[in-house]
Each structure stands twice: as C-alpha cells, then as structure tokens.
Design a protein around this motif. Structure first.
Motif, PDB file in Angstrom:
ATOM      1  N   THR A  14      27.126 -21.005  38.919  1.00  0.00           N
ATOM      2  CA  THR A  14      28.332 -20.165  38.984  1.00  0.00           C
ATOM      3  C   THR A  14      28.147 -18.967  39.902  1.00  0.00           C
ATOM      4  N   GLY A  15      26.906 -18.636  40.219  1.00  0.00           N
ATOM      5  CA  GLY A  15      26.646 -17.494  41.075  1.00  0.00           C
ATOM      6  C   GLY A  15      26.707 -16.165  40.345  1.00  0.00           C
ATOM      7  N   GLY A  16      26.917 -16.205  39.049  1.00  0.00           N
ATOM      8  CA  GLY A  16      27.021 -14.972  38.279  1.00  0.00           C
ATOM      9  C   GLY A  16      26.295 -15.078  36.956  1.00  0.00           C
ATOM     10  N   ASN A  17      26.511 -14.090  36.133  1.00  0.00           N
ATOM     11  CA  ASN A  17      25.913 -14.047  34.806  1.00  0.00           C
ATOM     12  C   ASN A  17      26.785 -14.811  33.830  1.00  0.00           C
ATOM     13  N   TRP A  18      26.298 -14.959  32.619  1.00  0.00           N
ATOM     14  CA  TRP A  18      27.092 -15.567  31.555  1.00  0.00           C
ATOM     15  C   TRP A  18      26.708 -14.970  30.212  1.00  0.00           C
ATOM     16  N   VAL A  19      27.600 -15.143  29.250  1.00  0.00           N
ATOM     17  CA  VAL A  19      27.393 -14.646  27.891  1.00  0.00           C
ATOM     18  C   VAL A  19      27.339 -15.832  26.941  1.00  0.00           C
ATOM     19  N   VAL A  20      26.463 -15.742  25.967  1.00  0.00           N
ATOM     20  CA  VAL A  20      26.397 -16.713  24.877  1.00  0.00           C
ATOM     21  C   VAL A  20      26.799 -15.982  23.609  1.00  0.00           C
ATOM     22  N   VAL A  30      28.402 -21.651  12.949  1.00  0.00           N
ATOM     23  CA  VAL A  30      29.664 -22.387  12.829  1.00  0.00           C
ATOM     24  C   VAL A  30      30.415 -22.477  14.153  1.00  0.00           C
ATOM     25  N   LEU A  31      30.003 -21.692  15.132  1.00  0.00           N
ATOM     26  CA  LEU A  31      30.663 -21.709  16.436  1.00  0.00           C
ATOM     27  C   LEU A  31      29.708 -21.104  17.452  1.00  0.00           C
ATOM     28  N   GLU A  32      29.507 -21.795  18.563  1.00  0.00           N
ATOM     29  CA  GLU A  32      28.659 -21.261  19.614  1.00  0.00           C
ATOM     30  C   GLU A  32      29.178 -21.739  20.956  1.00  0.00           C
ATOM     31  N   THR A  99      27.926 -12.257  14.178  1.00  0.00           N
ATOM     32  CA  THR A  99      28.001 -12.827  15.519  1.00  0.00           C
ATOM     33  C   THR A  99      26.903 -12.212  16.364  1.00  0.00           C
ATOM     34  N   ILE A 100      26.246 -13.063  17.125  1.00  0.00           N
ATOM     35  CA  ILE A 100      25.238 -12.617  18.077  1.00  0.00           C
ATOM     36  C   ILE A 100      25.789 -12.863  19.474  1.00  0.00           C
ATOM     37  N   SER A 101      25.649 -11.871  20.337  1.00  0.00           N
ATOM     38  CA  SER A 101      26.047 -11.997  21.738  1.00  0.00           C
ATOM     39  C   SER A 101      24.867 -11.616  22.610  1.00  0.00           C
ATOM     40  N   ALA A 102      24.663 -12.398  23.662  1.00  0.00           N
ATOM     41  CA  ALA A 102      23.599 -12.113  24.620  1.00  0.00           C
ATOM     42  C   ALA A 102      24.100 -12.461  26.016  1.00  0.00           C
ATOM     43  N   GLN A 103      23.610 -11.738  27.002  1.00  0.00           N
ATOM     44  CA  GLN A 103      24.013 -11.980  28.386  1.00  0.00           C
ATOM     45  C   GLN A 103      22.795 -12.438  29.186  1.00  0.00           C
ATOM     46  N   PHE A 104      23.033 -13.394  30.089  1.00  0.00           N
ATOM     47  CA  PHE A 104      21.966 -13.983  30.880  1.00  0.00           C
ATOM     48  C   PHE A 104      22.293 -13.908  32.365  1.00  0.00           C
ATOM     49  N   ARG A 105      21.248 -13.799  33.156  1.00  0.00           N
ATOM     50  CA  ARG A 105      21.397 -13.828  34.613  1.00  0.00           C
ATOM     51  C   ARG A 105      21.580 -15.267  35.074  1.00  0.00           C
ATOM     52  N   ILE A 111      19.411 -10.572  30.019  1.00  0.00           N
ATOM     53  CA  ILE A 111      19.709  -9.229  30.504  1.00  0.00           C
ATOM     54  C   ILE A 111      19.682  -8.303  29.288  1.00  0.00           C
ATOM     55  N   GLU A 112      18.859  -7.278  29.369  1.00  0.00           N
ATOM     56  CA  GLU A 112      18.778  -6.324  28.271  1.00  0.00           C
ATOM     57  C   GLU A 112      19.526  -5.056  28.652  1.00  0.00           C
ATOM     58  N   GLY A 113      20.484  -4.706  27.853  1.00  0.00           N
ATOM     59  CA  GLY A 113      21.305  -3.519  28.024  1.00  0.00           C
ATOM     60  C   GLY A 113      22.012  -3.326  26.702  1.00  0.00           C
ATOM     61  N   ALA A 114      23.344  -3.312  26.726  1.00  0.00           N
ATOM     62  CA  ALA A 114      24.109  -3.251  25.474  1.00  0.00           C
ATOM     63  C   ALA A 114      23.933  -4.553  24.690  1.00  0.00           C
ATOM     64  N   LEU A 115      23.675  -5.635  25.369  1.00  0.00           N
ATOM     65  CA  LEU A 115      23.369  -6.926  24.756  1.00  0.00           C
ATOM     66  C   LEU A 115      21.890  -7.200  24.972  1.00  0.00           C
ATOM     67  N   PRO A 116      21.251  -7.991  24.129  1.00  0.00           N
ATOM     68  CA  PRO A 116      21.825  -8.717  23.006  1.00  0.00           C
ATOM     69  C   PRO A 116      22.120  -7.780  21.835  1.00  0.00           C
ATOM     70  N   LEU A 117      23.106  -8.200  21.050  1.00  0.00           N
ATOM     71  CA  LEU A 117      23.460  -7.438  19.864  1.00  0.00           C
ATOM     72  C   LEU A 117      23.983  -8.356  18.781  1.00  0.00           C
ATOM     73  N   LEU A 118      23.997  -7.811  17.568  1.00  0.00           N
ATOM     74  CA  LEU A 118      24.523  -8.512  16.403  1.00  0.00           C
ATOM     75  C   LEU A 118      25.577  -7.617  15.770  1.00  0.00           C
ATOM     76  N   LEU A 119      26.724  -8.197  15.456  1.00  0.00           N
ATOM     77  CA  LEU A 119      27.778  -7.514  14.703  1.00  0.00           C
ATOM     78  C   LEU A 119      28.017  -8.284  13.414  1.00  0.00           C
ATOM     79  N   CYS A 120      28.040  -7.574  12.294  1.00  0.00           N
ATOM     80  CA  CYS A 120      28.294  -8.231  11.009  1.00  0.00           C
ATOM     81  C   CYS A 120      29.773  -8.609  10.898  1.00  0.00           C
ATOM     82  N   SER A 121      30.077  -9.510   9.994  1.00  0.00           N
ATOM     83  CA  SER A 121      31.462  -9.970   9.838  1.00  0.00           C
ATOM     84  C   SER A 121      32.394  -8.835   9.412  1.00  0.00           C
ATOM     85  N   HIS A 122      31.878  -7.857   8.664  1.00  0.00           N
ATOM     86  CA  HIS A 122      32.710  -6.726   8.272  1.00  0.00           C
ATOM     87  C   HIS A 122      33.145  -5.929   9.504  1.00  0.00           C
TER      88      HIS A 122
END
Length: 160
Positions: A14-20, A30-32, A99-105, A111-122
C-alpha cells in the motif's frame, strides 16, 4: 494480517502504514481486522464533524498522555502497555471486554507512539455514546459489509 479489510490490497504494497484492531469479549477475540491508512482515513472522514470532535475530546481529556508516556518509557516491552486501559487504567484481567489497536509501518514493524493501546469496553462505550446517528450508521455499514456474524449493534467501534 496480509491485506486491508476494505480495499483488499496487500498491506506491504500500500505504500503506507496500517492499523490493526482486535476486539475482545470475555478474553475471546470477537472481531479483528487490519486497515490501511488510506481506507482508515476514508472511513474516518465519513464520520460526522460532531463525532470526530467528541472522539478527539475523549482522547484529549480522558487520557493523561503525559503520564502514560512516562509510564511507557519505563516498560521493558511495548506489549506491557496492554496490561491496563489507557484511559481509566483498569487492569485488563478485570475487564469484560476491550479493544487493542496497534499501528505498523509498511515493512510490518510496530510504530510506537500513541499506539499500541488498550481501551476497556467501559471507555469504548463512553466514546460510542457520543457518536452521532450518522457515524453509528457508518460503523454499522462497515461491520455489515466486511464481517459475517452477529448484528453490528453488538460491537463497539474501534479506533480508526
């Protein structure tokens, strides 16, 4: 992940980064999905102005980024960031869902910055409650178009 969930292009091409994003309920994923920057921007741009402002407000006011970055700098491994909710700091083992979110080159490196991070369902529910009907419709369309299974109303949006 080797391709974007939306455009189906190989992420490495894609020539760019992506998020998982990975959504868990009771310790089960249950969803990825992986989404390239271009498609993520397209989906994000379809959210209403009010929803984008509400998400930005949550991220800016409910997360003590200065404190999190200080804590993260002391960790020996990035994966340890995912032991607590980035917003409310609830330990992951106490959560019903998260939910876990991470960004990749482009080369697949994290990529380490604001991601990766985890947010609880609340905390995700707090964000979801602030979304406009138009933005909820955008999320529901995304789920309906790209995933089989339960109705989209059963899922909370991840971070696009």
């Amino acid at each position: 992940f080797d391709s974007c969930k939306i455009c189906q292009n190989f992420l490495s091409e894609t020539g760019g980064n992506w998020v998982v994003n990975k959504h868990y309920h009771r310790k089960e994923c249950v969803l990825e999905y992986a989404i390239c920057d271009h498609c993520r921007d397209e989906v994000s741009n379809s959210f209403s102005h009010d929803s984008k402002a509400a998400i930005r407000e949550f991220l800016e006011t409910k997360i003590d980024w200065q404190q999190r970055i200080l804590e993260w700098s002391k960790l020996d491994r990035s994966i340890n960031r995912l032991d607590h909710c980035v917003a409310c700091t609830m330990p992951r083992e106490w959560m019903l869902g998260f939910t876990i979110s991470a960004q990749f080159r482009n080369d697949g490196s994290l990529i380490e910055g604001a991601l990766p991070l985890l947010l609880c369902s609340h905390c995700i529910s707090q964000i979801t409650e602030s979304l406009s009907p138009q933005s909820r419709k955008t999320w529901n369309q995304f789920i309906t178009m790209y995933f089989e299974g339960p109705d989209s109303k059963d899922y909370h949006p991840g971070i696009f």
